[in-house]
Design an enzyme around this catalytic site. Structure first.
Site, mmCIF file in Angstrom:
data_model
loop_
_atom_site.group_PDB
_atom_site.id
_atom_site.type_symbol
_atom_site.label_atom_id
_atom_site.label_comp_id
_atom_site.label_asym_id
_atom_site.label_seq_id
_atom_site.Cartn_x
_atom_site.Cartn_y
_atom_site.Cartn_z
ATOM 1 N N GLU A 119 0.837 -1.198 0.000
ATOM 2 C CA GLU A 119 0.000 0.000 0.000
ATOM 3 C C GLU A 119 0.870 1.245 0.000
ATOM 4 O OE1 GLU A 119 -2.713 -0.440 3.269
ATOM 5 O OE2 GLU A 119 -4.069 -1.625 2.049
ATOM 6 N N HIS A 241 -9.155 10.132 3.387
ATOM 7 C CA HIS A 241 -8.904 9.052 2.426
ATOM 8 C C HIS A 241 -9.212 9.593 1.044
ATOM 9 C CE1 HIS A 241 -8.834 5.270 0.372
ATOM 10 N NE2 HIS A 241 -8.338 4.710 1.464
ATOM 11 N N ARG A 287 -1.190 9.049 1.356
ATOM 12 C CA ARG A 287 -2.583 9.484 1.186
ATOM 13 C C ARG A 287 -2.773 10.991 1.130
ATOM 14 N NH1 ARG A 287 -5.524 5.275 5.226
ATOM 15 N NH2 ARG A 287 -5.346 3.560 3.771
ATOM 16 N N HIS A 348 -11.024 10.286 7.263
ATOM 17 C CA HIS A 348 -10.826 8.846 7.384
ATOM 18 C C HIS A 348 -10.166 8.418 8.695
ATOM 19 C CE1 HIS A 348 -10.286 4.819 5.980
ATOM 20 N NE2 HIS A 348 -8.970 4.875 6.001
ATOM 21 N N ARG A 383 -0.481 9.108 9.047
ATOM 22 C CA ARG A 383 -0.465 7.652 9.278
ATOM 23 C C ARG A 383 -0.162 6.914 7.979
ATOM 24 N NH1 ARG A 383 -5.163 3.451 8.928
ATOM 25 N NH2 ARG A 383 -5.770 4.918 7.316
HETATM 26 C C1 LIG Z 1 -13.444 2.202 5.964
HETATM 27 C C2 LIG Z 1 -12.180 2.063 6.772
HETATM 28 C C3 LIG Z 1 -11.138 1.299 6.285
HETATM 29 C C4 LIG Z 1 -9.961 1.149 7.027
HETATM 30 N N1 LIG Z 1 -8.963 0.328 6.561
HETATM 31 C C5 LIG Z 1 -7.887 0.094 7.351
HETATM 32 C C6 LIG Z 1 -6.914 -0.866 6.982
HETATM 33 O O1 LIG Z 1 -7.019 -1.533 5.955
HETATM 34 N N2 LIG Z 1 -5.854 -1.050 7.805
HETATM 35 C C7 LIG Z 1 -5.697 -0.360 8.965
HETATM 36 O O2 LIG Z 1 -4.706 -0.580 9.681
HETATM 37 N N3 LIG Z 1 -6.610 0.554 9.332
HETATM 38 C C8 LIG Z 1 -7.705 0.781 8.572
HETATM 39 N N4 LIG Z 1 -8.642 1.687 8.976
HETATM 40 C C9 LIG Z 1 -8.468 2.339 10.281
HETATM 41 C C10 LIG Z 1 -8.766 1.304 11.369
HETATM 42 O O3 LIG Z 1 -9.836 0.502 10.964
HETATM 43 C C11 LIG Z 1 -9.100 1.982 12.677
HETATM 44 O O4 LIG Z 1 -8.120 2.919 13.001
HETATM 45 C C12 LIG Z 1 -9.191 0.954 13.798
HETATM 46 O O5 LIG Z 1 -10.070 -0.078 13.434
HETATM 47 C C13 LIG Z 1 -9.638 1.620 15.069
HETATM 48 O O6 LIG Z 1 -9.900 0.620 16.012
HETATM 49 P P1 LIG Z 1 -10.388 1.038 17.452
HETATM 50 O O7 LIG Z 1 -10.586 -0.224 18.206
HETATM 51 O O8 LIG Z 1 -9.501 2.066 17.998
HETATM 52 O O9 LIG Z 1 -11.798 1.758 17.183
HETATM 53 P P2 LIG Z 1 -13.138 1.233 16.503
HETATM 54 O O10 LIG Z 1 -12.958 -0.028 15.771
HETATM 55 O O11 LIG Z 1 -13.714 2.376 15.759
HETATM 56 O O12 LIG Z 1 -14.058 0.911 17.756
HETATM 57 C C14 LIG Z 1 -14.499 1.936 18.600
HETATM 58 C C15 LIG Z 1 -15.413 1.338 19.639
HETATM 59 O O13 LIG Z 1 -15.691 2.305 20.626
HETATM 60 C C16 LIG Z 1 -17.079 2.320 20.897
HETATM 61 N N5 LIG Z 1 -17.424 3.651 21.402
HETATM 62 C C17 LIG Z 1 -17.207 4.865 20.841
HETATM 63 N N6 LIG Z 1 -17.655 5.843 21.646
HETATM 64 C C18 LIG Z 1 -18.170 5.230 22.737
HETATM 65 C C19 LIG Z 1 -18.804 5.686 23.908
HETATM 66 N N7 LIG Z 1 -19.013 6.980 24.155
HETATM 67 N N8 LIG Z 1 -19.215 4.769 24.802
HETATM 68 C C20 LIG Z 1 -19.037 3.445 24.597
HETATM 69 N N9 LIG Z 1 -18.438 2.954 23.499
HETATM 70 C C21 LIG Z 1 -18.029 3.840 22.583
HETATM 71 C C22 LIG Z 1 -17.725 1.958 19.594
HETATM 72 O O14 LIG Z 1 -19.035 1.517 19.803
HETATM 73 C C23 LIG Z 1 -16.763 0.873 19.116
HETATM 74 O O15 LIG Z 1 -17.098 -0.340 19.751
HETATM 75 C C24 LIG Z 1 -9.821 1.837 8.256
HETATM 76 C C25 LIG Z 1 -10.870 2.618 8.723
HETATM 77 C C26 LIG Z 1 -12.047 2.726 7.998
HETATM 78 C C27 LIG Z 1 -13.159 3.558 8.532
#
Ligand SMILES: Cc1cc2nc3c(=O)[nH]c(=O)nc-3n(C[C@H](O)[C@H](O)[C@H](O)COP(=O)(O)OP(=O)(O)OC[C@H]3O[C@@H](n4cnc5c(N)ncnc54)[C@H](O)[C@@H]3O)c2cc1C
Length: 541
Positions: A119, A241, A287, A348, A383
């Site tokens: 990538e 993105h 990006r 993004h 990032r």
């Molecule tokens: C479309 C897309 C494609 C992507 N592709 C990639 C990729 O290929 N590779 C890569 O490394 N990264 C990618 N990313 C980025 C990556 O997916 C995210 O940075 C990562 O998944 C974040 O994980 P997280 O556990 O921090 O948050 P999330 O997976 O967003 O989870 C957040 C959690 O917090 C909870 N939450 C939020 N606020 C509250 C609240 N007030 N009270 C209780 N719960 C709450 C939500 O309900 C959820 O369960 C992508 C992102 C997107 C949107």
């Protein structure tokens, strides 16, 4: 449910970061995992491309480090980058042990058992993936494992409202001892008390009108930690993105960068390829460069969208490598094996967040932050693709280790935690006002604090945020909390942090680009750290 519940560890968020942490902790301690919607609903589920790690013998840790530093615009923390990259292969092995199925390599020439894609910004193939739905595979597997844990209480459809600190209880030594949590279905607020609290609430891209993120991405954890006295860093670096599907009915569907990794070209409406004019790496440039080039060309031509084309590759290759994108685009009438895809940029990824140390500890004792909500120093000013899921996995492990170690220490007094004040009423016109404010905020953030900035636009946005904040404080103090009000309150706080950080940076670097200071300034090679009024430096052990 009782109004006060007690746990050893309270995890706010059930994405890759939150669930990995809960699974890494001992099955003998009590844990609560809170999720705003269903357990799977977060950015993790939608990740397409994959996870970066050094898995090919021809690749090296040094090369991954160098690529990350280069993408990060000389603002990454080198030690952090090394820590994360070195732990990459172990993090992937852990996922395999949990049962995650990654795409295998059918090419006998390659030495890795798994197919690795390349990538933007990566000089090697090092992105392990599950076809083009990596996040879904990771999230579903971790969710399944979570369901097998008897020591974990799962709270779906619950919003963390605010963190509870001992300072607010009149105790001199400050510490996080829990959170107030709104049950979205009943409207009741419960008090969850814990020895350790982990913010794993994801990013804040919903602050912008167009985003690839799901609705939960309202920066709640960043805003809560800030209000509780934690420093926040690098919020000016919001990643856009470059390629989301442009279609009135497609709600922020992202076209993965891996498509460009496999040869897709960006085209103007007349079919001209334009990226080589902007960067020698053309479509594989980082990006921010690709997003700015698209933004520039769209504005120059007054075009509503540009095009991404992979139709020159064999149809069966495209269908087998990108089945989700192929199917989704077809639903909207675009056959990507035969024609180009209309695309626009969208908010993004949040590079900044709650400032943490190398063990994921925030400024507030008892509080950790991991995943997209945290600022670790890994991403710097930008990032690199697929480093974010890696960061979720590595920092959830580091936080789990630190929590396990600290659980041996005697617990602090937590008996006097004040219950939630439930005396507020609901105002009939509240919801419409909140909805309008949401819309207004996201639109002016897009217009004034987007891909290309100026000081004048930032100041204009700041004035609007200040006004909105006054209204929201009034609503919050007088009326019963609802999901929309809570999210709006957090978005306004996060918008304020983004604008203030952007005003502090008087140069263009990585994702922050301003017409007033279009060049990098070597004297500003430091992260932007904002300090809340209630900040107290913590004693580090
Ligand atoms: C479309 C897309 C494609 C992507 N592709 C990639 C990729 O290929 N590779 C890569 O490394 N990264 C990618 N990313 C980025 C990556 O997916 C995210 O940075 C990562 O998944 C974040 O994980 P997280 O556990 O921090 O948050 P999330 O997976 O967003 O989870 C957040 C959690 O917090 C909870 N939450 C939020 N606020 C509250 C609240 N007030 N009270 C209780 N719960 C709450 C939500 O309900 C959820 O369960 C992508 C992102 C997107 C949107």
């Amino acid at each position: 449910m009782k109004n006060i519940q007690r746990y050893d560890v309270l995890v706010l968020g059930s994405g890759a970061a939150g669930l990995s942490l809960a699974l890494r902790l001992s099955p003998h301690i009590s844990i609560a995992v809170i999720s705003k919607r269903e357990l799977h609903e977060g950015s993790t589920f939608y990740a397409q491309g994959g996870i970066s790690a050094v898995l090919d013998p021809r690749d090296s840790v040094d090369s991954h480090i160098q690529d990350t530093l280069k993408a990060g615009g000389a603002l990454c923390d080198r030690d952090v980058v090394r820590q994360v990259v070195e732990r990459g292969p172990d993090a992937i092995r852990w996922l395999l042990d949990q049962g995650v199925h990654f795409t295998r390599d059918e090419d006998a020439d390659r030495e890795s058992e798994y197919h690795l894609t390349r990538e933007g910004g990566h000089t090697h193939r090092r992105v392990i993936h599950a076809a083009d739905a990596t996040g879904k595979e990771v999230q579903s597997t971790l969710t399944e494992r979570m369901g097998e844990r008897a020591n974990v209480d799962l709270y779906e459809d619950h919003n963390a409202v605010d963190l509870i600190t001992t300072n607010k209880m009149g105790i001199e030594e400050n510490r996080c001892v829990g959170a107030y949590v709104l049950d979205r279905r009943s409207g009741q607020v419960t008090t969850l008390v814990a020895r350790f609290v982990v913010v794993a609430t994801g990013g804040a891209s919903k602050v912008y009108l167009y985003t690839s993120n799901p609705d939960i991405a309202t920066g709640d954890g960043i805003a809560m930690a800030w209000r509780a006295g934690c420093r926040v860093a690098n919020m000016e670096f919001m990643q856009f993105h470059p390629t989301c599907l442009y279609h009135p009915k497609a709600k922020s569907f992202l076209i993965t960068e891996a498509l460009r990794g496999e040869g897709a070209r960006l085209l103007l409406p007349d079919g001209e390829r334009f990226m080589p004019r902007f960067d020698e790496r053309a479509e594989l440039a980082p990006r921010d460069i690709v997003a700015r080039a698209i933004d520039h060309e769209m504005k120059r031509l007054g075009a509503e969208c540009l095009y991404l084309d992979i139709s020159h590759r064999p149809a069966d290759f495209v269908q087998s490598h990108f089945p989700t994108i192929y199917r989704r685009c077809l639903e909207y009438g675009v056959d990507i094996t035969r024609e180009s895809i209309p695309v626009v940029p969208a908010a993004h990824y949040t590079c900044g967040g709650v400032l943490v140390d190398t063990r994921a500890r925030t400024d507030l004792p008892g509080l950790y932050a991991i995943g997209e909500a945290a600022y670790t120093g890994l991403h710097g000013a930008n990032r690199m693709a697929s480093n974010s899921l890696l960061e979720c996995l590595v920092y959830s492990d580091l936080a789990a280790q630190d929590i396990e170690k600290s659980l041996g220490e005697p617990p602090v007094e937590r008996s006097q935690v004040p219950p939630w004040d439930a005396s507020r009423v609901t105002e009939p016109d509240e919801e419409i006002v909140v909805a309008h404010n949401w819309e207004e905020l996201r639109r002016f953030m897009w217009d004034y604090v987007g891909i290309v900035r100026t000081n004048k636009r930032l100041r204009r946005a700041k004035r609007r945020v200040d006004l909105l904040r006054q209204e929201i404080i009034e609503y919050y103090s007088n009326f019963r909390v609802s999901n929309d009000l809570l999210e709006l309150r957090n978005l306004v706080d996060v918008a304020d942090l983004i604008i203030r950080s952007a005003l502090c940076r008087r140069e263009s670097r990585g994702l922050h680009y301003t017409l007033d200071f279009p060049y990098k300034d070597a004297s500003q090679r430091t992260p932007t750290i904002l300090i809340p009024d209630s900040y107290r430096p913590r004693r580090r052990s």
